[in-house]
Design a protein around this motif. Structure first.
Motif, PDB file in Angstrom:
ATOM      1  N   TYR A 179      43.603  56.623  44.200  1.00 44.02           N
ATOM      2  CA  TYR A 179      42.525  55.854  44.209  1.00 44.02           C
ATOM      3  C   TYR A 179      42.543  54.210  44.234  1.00 44.02           C
ATOM      4  O   TYR A 179      43.393  53.906  43.614  1.00 44.02           O
ATOM      5  N   LYS A 180      41.811  53.448  44.760  1.00 40.50           N
ATOM      6  CA  LYS A 180      41.741  52.185  44.811  1.00 40.50           C
ATOM      7  C   LYS A 180      40.380  51.692  44.082  1.00 40.50           C
ATOM      8  O   LYS A 180      39.457  52.168  44.495  1.00 40.50           O
ATOM      9  N   VAL A 181      40.580  51.063  42.936  1.00 40.30           N
ATOM     10  CA  VAL A 181      39.163  50.659  42.306  1.00 40.30           C
ATOM     11  C   VAL A 181      39.378  49.047  42.360  1.00 40.30           C
ATOM     12  O   VAL A 181      40.233  48.598  41.990  1.00 40.30           O
ATOM     13  N   LYS A 182      38.041  48.596  42.699  1.00 40.46           N
ATOM     14  CA  LYS A 182      37.904  47.211  42.814  1.00 40.46           C
ATOM     15  C   LYS A 182      37.218  46.824  41.429  1.00 40.46           C
ATOM     16  O   LYS A 182      36.132  47.355  40.962  1.00 40.46           O
ATOM     17  N   VAL A 183      37.854  45.759  40.973  1.00 42.16           N
ATOM     18  CA  VAL A 183      37.424  45.452  39.599  1.00 42.16           C
ATOM     19  C   VAL A 183      37.053  43.991  39.533  1.00 42.16           C
ATOM     20  O   VAL A 183      37.304  43.066  40.398  1.00 42.16           O
ATOM     21  N   ASP A 184      35.889  43.517  38.985  1.00 40.97           N
ATOM     22  CA  ASP A 184      35.351  42.344  39.033  1.00 40.97           C
ATOM     23  C   ASP A 184      35.271  41.579  37.565  1.00 40.97           C
ATOM     24  O   ASP A 184      34.462  42.311  36.571  1.00 40.97           O
ATOM     25  N   ILE A 185      35.802  40.635  37.479  1.00 41.64           N
ATOM     26  CA  ILE A 185      36.103  40.015  35.859  1.00 41.64           C
ATOM     27  C   ILE A 185      35.333  38.565  36.108  1.00 41.64           C
ATOM     28  O   ILE A 185      35.649  37.872  35.318  1.00 41.64           O
TER      29      ILE A 185
END
Length: 83
Positions: free
Chosen positions: A6-12
Motif C-alpha cells: 500500500y501507498k499511504v499519503k500522510v499530511d503533517i
C-alpha cells in the motif's frame, strides 16, 4: 491473509509551525509512505508508526523525539492506495 503493498499519503501540515519552533523547517507538508499490510486499516496504522519512528530515530536528540510526538498527534492520513 497475505500482505499487500500500500501507498499511504500522510499530511503533517498542522504540525509544521511547531516543528519550525523546534528548528526543524526542512519538512514537507505531505508525503507518501509505503507499507506491506494485510488491509487498508493496517496500512494506515503501519504508516503512522513508520513516520513516528522515522522522525524520532533520525538523530539522538531530544528535539527529534519531541518533534515525533507532535507529528504523531497531528498527522492525518489523506489517501491510501494499493500499490
Amino acid at each position: 491473509m497475505p500482505k499487500k503493498k500500500y501507498k499511504v499519503k500522510v499530511d503533517i501540515t498542522e504540525a509544521l509551525k511547531e516543528l519550525e519552533q523546534l528548528g526543524l523547517s526542512e519538512t514537507k507538508g505531505s508525503f507518501w509512505v509505503n507499507t506491506n499490510s494485510e488491509d487498508p486499516d493496517d496500512a494506515c496504522a503501519e504508516a503512522h508508526e513508520k513516520v513516528y519512528k522515522m522522525i524520532s530515530q533520525q538523530r539522538k536528540n531530544p528535539r527529534y523525539k519531541k518533534a515525533a510526538e507532535i507529528v504523531k498527534k497531528k498527522m492525518k492520513i489523506i489517501k491510501i492506495q494499493q500499490a
